[in-house]
Scaffold this motif. Structure first.
Motif, PDB file in Angstrom:
ATOM      1  N   TYR A  17       0.815  -1.212   0.000  1.00 12.11           N
ATOM      2  CA  TYR A  17       0.000   0.000   0.000  1.00 12.11           C
ATOM      3  C   TYR A  17       0.851   1.266   0.000  1.00 12.11           C
ATOM      4  O   TYR A  17       0.306   2.364  -0.091  1.00 12.11           O
ATOM      5  CB  TYR A  17      -0.927   0.013   1.226  1.00 12.11           C
ATOM      6  CG  TYR A  17      -1.985  -1.056   1.199  1.00 12.11           C
ATOM      7  CD1 TYR A  17      -3.119  -0.903   0.414  1.00 12.11           C
ATOM      8  CD2 TYR A  17      -1.858  -2.219   1.952  1.00 12.11           C
ATOM      9  CE1 TYR A  17      -4.110  -1.880   0.382  1.00 12.11           C
ATOM     10  CE2 TYR A  17      -2.841  -3.196   1.930  1.00 12.11           C
ATOM     11  CZ  TYR A  17      -3.963  -3.023   1.150  1.00 12.11           C
ATOM     12  OH  TYR A  17      -4.936  -3.985   1.115  1.00 12.11           O
ATOM     13  N   LYS A  18       2.161   1.124   0.119  1.00 12.19           N
ATOM     14  CA  LYS A  18       3.041   2.291   0.262  1.00 12.19           C
ATOM     15  C   LYS A  18       2.879   3.308  -0.864  1.00 12.19           C
ATOM     16  O   LYS A  18       2.756   4.511  -0.586  1.00 12.19           O
ATOM     17  CB  LYS A  18       4.497   1.853   0.389  1.00 12.19           C
ATOM     18  CG  LYS A  18       5.412   2.986   0.824  1.00 12.19           C
ATOM     19  CD  LYS A  18       6.844   2.525   1.014  1.00 12.19           C
ATOM     20  CE  LYS A  18       6.949   1.791   2.313  1.00 12.19           C
ATOM     21  NZ  LYS A  18       8.319   1.453   2.700  1.00 12.19           N
ATOM     22  N   PRO A  19       2.860   2.911  -2.151  1.00 10.28           N
ATOM     23  CA  PRO A  19       2.681   3.931  -3.202  1.00 10.28           C
ATOM     24  C   PRO A  19       1.365   4.697  -3.066  1.00 10.28           C
ATOM     25  O   PRO A  19       1.339   5.924  -3.222  1.00 10.28           O
ATOM     26  CB  PRO A  19       2.710   3.116  -4.507  1.00 10.28           C
ATOM     27  CG  PRO A  19       3.449   1.865  -4.158  1.00 10.28           C
ATOM     28  CD  PRO A  19       3.106   1.583  -2.727  1.00 10.28           C
ATOM     29  N   THR A 142      -1.048   4.176   6.968  1.00 13.84           N
ATOM     30  CA  THR A 142      -0.109   3.074   7.202  1.00 13.84           C
ATOM     31  C   THR A 142      -0.647   2.123   8.268  1.00 13.84           C
ATOM     32  O   THR A 142      -0.542   0.905   8.136  1.00 13.84           O
ATOM     33  CB  THR A 142       1.279   3.620   7.607  1.00 13.84           C
ATOM     34  OG1 THR A 142       1.755   4.459   6.553  1.00 13.84           O
ATOM     35  CG2 THR A 142       2.267   2.500   7.853  1.00 13.84           C
ATOM     36  N   SER A 143      -1.245   2.684   9.309  1.00 13.30           N
ATOM     37  CA  SER A 143      -1.820   1.848  10.367  1.00 13.30           C
ATOM     38  C   SER A 143      -2.883   0.914   9.815  1.00 13.30           C
ATOM     39  O   SER A 143      -2.882  -0.285  10.112  1.00 13.30           O
ATOM     40  CB  SER A 143      -2.428   2.713  11.475  1.00 13.30           C
ATOM     41  OG  SER A 143      -1.430   3.431  12.147  1.00 13.30           O
ATOM     42  N   VAL A 144      -3.785   1.454   9.006  1.00 13.13           N
ATOM     43  CA  VAL A 144      -4.855   0.610   8.477  1.00 13.13           C
ATOM     44  C   VAL A 144      -4.309  -0.373   7.443  1.00 13.13           C
ATOM     45  O   VAL A 144      -4.760  -1.522   7.373  1.00 13.13           O
ATOM     46  CB  VAL A 144      -6.039   1.451   7.932  1.00 13.13           C
ATOM     47  CG1 VAL A 144      -5.761   2.040   6.566  1.00 13.13           C
ATOM     48  CG2 VAL A 144      -7.308   0.619   7.894  1.00 13.13           C
ATOM     49  N   ALA A 145      -3.315   0.027   6.670  1.00 11.36           N
ATOM     50  CA  ALA A 145      -2.722  -0.896   5.691  1.00 11.36           C
ATOM     51  C   ALA A 145      -2.061  -2.078   6.393  1.00 11.36           C
ATOM     52  O   ALA A 145      -2.199  -3.229   5.955  1.00 11.36           O
ATOM     53  CB  ALA A 145      -1.704  -0.156   4.825  1.00 11.36           C
ATOM     54  N   ARG A 146      -1.381  -1.812   7.493  1.00  8.63           N
ATOM     55  CA  ARG A 146      -0.758  -2.908   8.247  1.00  8.63           C
ATOM     56  C   ARG A 146      -1.813  -3.833   8.850  1.00  8.63           C
ATOM     57  O   ARG A 146      -1.605  -5.050   8.919  1.00  8.63           O
ATOM     58  CB  ARG A 146       0.176  -2.353   9.311  1.00  8.63           C
ATOM     59  CG  ARG A 146       1.433  -1.760   8.692  1.00  8.63           C
ATOM     60  CD  ARG A 146       2.382  -1.222   9.714  1.00  8.63           C
ATOM     61  NE  ARG A 146       3.576  -0.686   9.072  1.00  8.63           N
ATOM     62  CZ  ARG A 146       4.542  -0.069   9.708  1.00  8.63           C
ATOM     63  NH1 ARG A 146       4.472   0.089  11.034  1.00  8.63           N
ATOM     64  NH2 ARG A 146       5.583   0.397   9.055  1.00  8.63           N
ATOM     65  N   ILE A 158       2.846   1.112  15.166  1.00 13.68           N
ATOM     66  CA  ILE A 158       2.532   2.422  14.598  1.00 13.68           C
ATOM     67  C   ILE A 158       1.251   3.000  15.200  1.00 13.68           C
ATOM     68  O   ILE A 158       1.121   4.211  15.354  1.00 13.68           O
ATOM     69  CB  ILE A 158       2.462   2.380  13.056  1.00 13.68           C
ATOM     70  CG1 ILE A 158       2.545   3.804  12.501  1.00 13.68           C
ATOM     71  CG2 ILE A 158       1.233   1.649  12.570  1.00 13.68           C
ATOM     72  CD1 ILE A 158       2.786   3.872  11.022  1.00 13.68           C
ATOM     73  N   ALA A 159       0.310   2.124  15.562  1.00 18.64           N
ATOM     74  CA  ALA A 159      -0.951   2.597  16.151  1.00 18.64           C
ATOM     75  C   ALA A 159      -0.715   3.283  17.500  1.00 18.64           C
ATOM     76  O   ALA A 159      -1.488   4.162  17.883  1.00 18.64           O
ATOM     77  CB  ALA A 159      -1.937   1.445  16.298  1.00 18.64           C
TER      78      ALA A 159
END
Length: 184
Positions: A17-19, A142-146, A158-159
């Motif tokens: 999901y980074k891009p 990023t939190s939700v992607a992880r 990260i949360a």
């Protein structure tokens, strides 16, 4: 972790999901920065744009409440309820963003009229709110992607930063509105 979660985690295909996170962060933060320098639309009369800051505060209030609900749910180890509250927080944050962008596109910025100590408090809250609001975009995404990738330990790490910052941003958004609303 129970056996079903273990099997699901092993068979779950992780996505990059980074891009998307980078692109969304650049678009949102860039749009907000761009709008800060625009004068607003002249003679806009379709509706009273002064209602939009109040809607911003309402959406921020709901975001704050949903985040508190998500925090309570995860502390009670109720992942399903936690997830639902987080999705609700994303929805109200998105609605906030739409009304925020609309307001700053359609009208000029409102100057704060307070003075003295209270002006210092206002500007401290406003500046920390703005900086952390820019930072929360990639943190929340990023939190939700992880979580979606079932990277549970990385999600927790990260949360621990995302949750308090997002709570601060949503709460201070309401405080900024309350403090500046007499000057609209």
């Amino acid at each position: 972790m129970n056996q079903d979660q273990n099997v699901l985690q092993q068979t779950h295909r992780k996505r990059n999901y980074k891009p998307a996170i980078i692109i969304i962060t650049i678009i949102i933060n860039g749009l907000v920065a761009l709008l800060a320098g625009l004068p607003g639309v002249d003679n806009f009369t379709a509706f009273d744009v002064k209602i939009l800051p109040m809607l911003n505060a309402i959406f921020n209030t709901f975001t704050f409440l949903f985040l508190v609900g998500a925090l309570v749910a995860i502390l009670k180890k109720n992942v399903t309820v936690h997830r639902r509250f987080i999705y609700a927080a994303f929805i109200t944050t998105t609605l906030f963003l739409v009304t925020y962008v609309g307001h700053h596109f359609l009208s000029e910025s409102t100057a704060y009229g307070g003075t003295g100590f209270i002006a210092g408090v206002y500007y401290f809250i406003l500046i920390t709110h703005i900086i952390l609001a820019a930072i929360i975009v990639p943190l929340a995404l990023t939190s939700v992607a992880r979580a979606w990738n079932m990277e549970n330990e990385r999600h927790r790490k990260i949360a621990r930063w995302t949750m308090p910052i997002w709570l601060y941003v949503s709460l201070t958004g309401v405080i900024v509105y309350i403090m500046i609303s007499p000057y609209y």
